[in-house]
Design an enzyme around this catalytic site. Sequence first.
Site, PDB file in Angstrom:
ATOM      1  N   GLY A  41      12.011   4.309   4.669  1.00  0.00           N
ATOM      2  CA  GLY A  41      12.368   4.437   3.607  1.00  0.00           C
ATOM      3  C   GLY A  41      11.696   5.610   2.463  1.00  0.00           C
ATOM      4  O   GLY A  41      13.473   6.609   2.055  1.00  0.00           O
TER       5      GLY A  41
ATOM      6  N   GLU B 111      14.772  -0.781   6.322  1.00  0.00           N
ATOM      7  CA  GLU B 111      13.939  -1.299   7.450  1.00  0.00           C
ATOM      8  C   GLU B 111      13.035  -0.881   7.970  1.00  0.00           C
ATOM      9  O   GLU B 111      13.793  -0.470   8.919  1.00  0.00           O
ATOM     10  CB  GLU B 111      14.141  -2.931   7.247  1.00  0.00           C
ATOM     11  CG  GLU B 111      13.299  -3.939   7.797  1.00  0.00           C
ATOM     12  CD  GLU B 111      12.055  -3.963   7.061  1.00  0.00           C
ATOM     13  OE1 GLU B 111      12.747  -4.267   5.668  1.00  0.00           O
ATOM     14  OE2 GLU B 111      11.444  -4.091   7.563  1.00  0.00           O
TER      15      GLU B 111
ATOM     16  N   HIS C  83      11.761  -8.948  -9.246  1.00  0.00           N
ATOM     17  CA  HIS C  83      13.429 -10.050  -8.957  1.00  0.00           C
ATOM     18  C   HIS C  83      14.255  -9.882 -10.643  1.00  0.00           C
ATOM     19  O   HIS C  83      14.867  -9.994 -10.789  1.00  0.00           O
ATOM     20  CB  HIS C  83      14.088 -10.815  -8.453  1.00  0.00           C
ATOM     21  CG  HIS C  83      13.064 -10.894  -7.115  1.00  0.00           C
ATOM     22  ND1 HIS C  83      13.127 -11.437  -5.673  1.00  0.00           N
ATOM     23  CD2 HIS C  83      13.255  -9.204  -5.876  1.00  0.00           C
ATOM     24  CE1 HIS C  83      12.750 -10.538  -4.114  1.00  0.00           C
ATOM     25  NE2 HIS C  83      12.932  -9.492  -5.080  1.00  0.00           N
TER      26      HIS C  83
ATOM     27  N   HIS D 288      12.438  -0.190   0.564  1.00  0.00           N
ATOM     28  CA  HIS D 288      12.044  -1.523   1.969  1.00  0.00           C
ATOM     29  C   HIS D 288      12.609  -2.738   1.607  1.00  0.00           C
ATOM     30  O   HIS D 288      11.649  -3.357   0.906  1.00  0.00           O
ATOM     31  CB  HIS D 288      10.432  -1.014   1.530  1.00  0.00           C
ATOM     32  CG  HIS D 288       9.966  -0.285   1.474  1.00  0.00           C
ATOM     33  ND1 HIS D 288      10.111   0.962   0.952  1.00  0.00           N
ATOM     34  CD2 HIS D 288       8.796  -0.010   2.572  1.00  0.00           C
ATOM     35  CE1 HIS D 288       9.060   2.407   1.021  1.00  0.00           C
ATOM     36  NE2 HIS D 288       8.581   1.609   2.049  1.00  0.00           N
TER      37      HIS D 288
ATOM     38  N   SER E 197      15.857  -8.741  -2.595  1.00  0.00           N
ATOM     39  CA  SER E 197      16.465  -7.858  -2.964  1.00  0.00           C
ATOM     40  C   SER E 197      18.083  -7.658  -2.944  1.00  0.00           C
ATOM     41  O   SER E 197      18.451  -7.282  -3.491  1.00  0.00           O
ATOM     42  CB  SER E 197      15.686  -6.639  -3.172  1.00  0.00           C
ATOM     43  OG  SER E 197      14.738  -5.999  -2.554  1.00  0.00           O
TER      44      SER E 197
ATOM     45  N   ASP F 183       9.867  -0.423  -2.596  1.00  0.00           N
ATOM     46  CA  ASP F 183       9.231  -1.489  -3.086  1.00  0.00           C
ATOM     47  C   ASP F 183       8.315  -1.614  -1.175  1.00  0.00           C
ATOM     48  O   ASP F 183       8.287  -2.910  -0.378  1.00  0.00           O
ATOM     49  CB  ASP F 183       9.962  -3.137  -2.733  1.00  0.00           C
ATOM     50  CG  ASP F 183       9.670  -4.099  -2.872  1.00  0.00           C
ATOM     51  OD1 ASP F 183       8.371  -4.023  -3.423  1.00  0.00           O
ATOM     52  OD2 ASP F 183       9.947  -5.529  -2.344  1.00  0.00           O
TER      53      ASP F 183
HETATM   54  N1  SAM Z   1      12.617  -5.403  -1.248  1.00  0.00           N
HETATM   55  C1  SAM Z   1      12.375  -6.870  -0.791  1.00  0.00           C
HETATM   56  C2  SAM Z   1      12.588  -7.511  -1.085  1.00  0.00           C
HETATM   57  O1  SAM Z   1      11.915  -7.700  -3.133  1.00  0.00           O
HETATM   58  O2  SAM Z   1      13.118  -8.694  -1.631  1.00  0.00           O
HETATM   59  C3  SAM Z   1      11.095  -6.974   0.064  1.00  0.00           C
HETATM   60  C4  SAM Z   1      10.666  -5.914   0.472  1.00  0.00           C
HETATM   61  S1  SAM Z   1       8.742  -6.243   1.614  1.00  0.00           S
HETATM   62  C5  SAM Z   1       7.491  -6.363  -0.259  1.00  0.00           C
HETATM   63  C6  SAM Z   1       8.486  -4.661   2.924  1.00  0.00           C
HETATM   64  C7  SAM Z   1       8.879  -4.589   3.197  1.00  0.00           C
HETATM   65  O3  SAM Z   1       8.910  -3.234   4.274  1.00  0.00           O
HETATM   66  C8  SAM Z   1       9.063  -5.650   4.547  1.00  0.00           C
HETATM   67  O4  SAM Z   1      10.372  -5.782   5.116  1.00  0.00           O
HETATM   68  C9  SAM Z   1       8.651  -3.947   5.901  1.00  0.00           C
HETATM   69  O5  SAM Z   1       8.835  -4.461   6.768  1.00  0.00           O
HETATM   70  C10 SAM Z   1       9.365  -2.668   5.602  1.00  0.00           C
HETATM   71  N2  SAM Z   1       8.185  -1.489   5.569  1.00  0.00           N
HETATM   72  C11 SAM Z   1       7.358  -1.269   5.673  1.00  0.00           C
HETATM   73  N3  SAM Z   1       7.439   0.966   5.849  1.00  0.00           N
HETATM   74  C12 SAM Z   1       8.520   0.183   6.079  1.00  0.00           C
HETATM   75  C13 SAM Z   1       8.895   1.934   5.652  1.00  0.00           C
HETATM   76  N4  SAM Z   1       7.851   3.162   6.170  1.00  0.00           N
HETATM   77  N5  SAM Z   1      10.592   2.275   5.796  1.00  0.00           N
HETATM   78  C14 SAM Z   1      11.405   1.094   5.925  1.00  0.00           C
HETATM   79  N6  SAM Z   1      10.619  -0.778   5.523  1.00  0.00           N
HETATM   80  C15 SAM Z   1       9.626  -0.442   5.358  1.00  0.00           C
END
Ligand code: SAM
Length: 283
Positions: free
Chosen positions: A148, A122, A19, A42, A104, A168
């Site tokens: 994503g 998501e 971040h 993500h 994010s 991410d």
């Molecule tokens: N980007 C966020 C932040 O910095 O605050 C944190 C994201 S977290 C590391 C990853 C997220 O991706 C989770 O909420 C998970 O449910 C989601 N996720 C997992 N596989 C995914 C996919 N194929 N497409 C979209 N989201 C996905």
Amino acid sequence: MLSYLHSYHAGNFADVLKHTTLVHALDYLTQKPNPTFYLDTHSGPGIYTLADDEAQKNCEYKNGIEKLWNEADLPDAVARYKEVIEECNALEGSKTDLQLYPGSPWIAAHLLREYDRLSLCELHPREQQTLSQNFKSDRRIKIFPKDGFQTAIGTLPPKERRGLILIDPPYEIKQDYERVVEVLIASHKRFATGSYAIWYPVVKRDQIDRMLRAIKNSGIRNIQVFELGLQADTIERGMTSSGMIWINPPWTLWKEMQQTLPYLAQKLGGKQGVYKIQQLVAE
Ligand code: SAM
């Protein structure tokens, strides 16, 4: 089957690195008045309450944002990041009490302007619901309750021709390491001038070396890598470091990281803290 929930990790040392660079890049992008596009492949739920059970389970934020919270001597990029976290906490009434940690999507929505656009992906049903709830009245935002990786390719290039893509994934499944590279290459073909930021955990070093080699050999140029760890790699301890790969970063990021990473390694990791600053491919 999705089991990863970012609330267990919100505000940890990995989020601090991710971040801090994100805030810097968004500030840079918004210096020019031209409209900007932001894609979060993500997203997570967008905002976290640190008193909740999940964040309290391992209190990871105590080795991250909390260690910076009362510091006055922060390097510029970290001071600016902390200011954004304070602005989020002002939603709870007091910007000086650390109660919330923004994800994010919140950071991007906060820093972008009313004419910019955001696409947030998501896949987890609970996180989708919270994400939609958190941003329901923000007309700049489109939420994709979909994969994503696939959505990224379909969304690019943006009509603005300027933008930042944050990739991410949780790396819950091994294939994520390869998908990141495939999606980066496909997205870059469609939108070569965009800035791309990819987060990765260092759990098995050889897996990261393979991923970086594949990105390096892809033909894509202007790639920088920044890593921050609480201690050097170990086989036993799981994630001790994490990194950010930046493609077409703001030209100012490299210099900021020279100040930022030694400071963060020492402040968050003490004597064992480690960092890396690497130009993977020149411009
Ligand atoms: N980007 C966020 C932040 O910095 O605050 C944190 C994201 S977290 C590391 C990853 C997220 O991706 C989770 O909420 C998970 O449910 C989601 N996720 C997992 N596989 C995914 C996919 N194929 N497409 C979209 N989201 C996905």
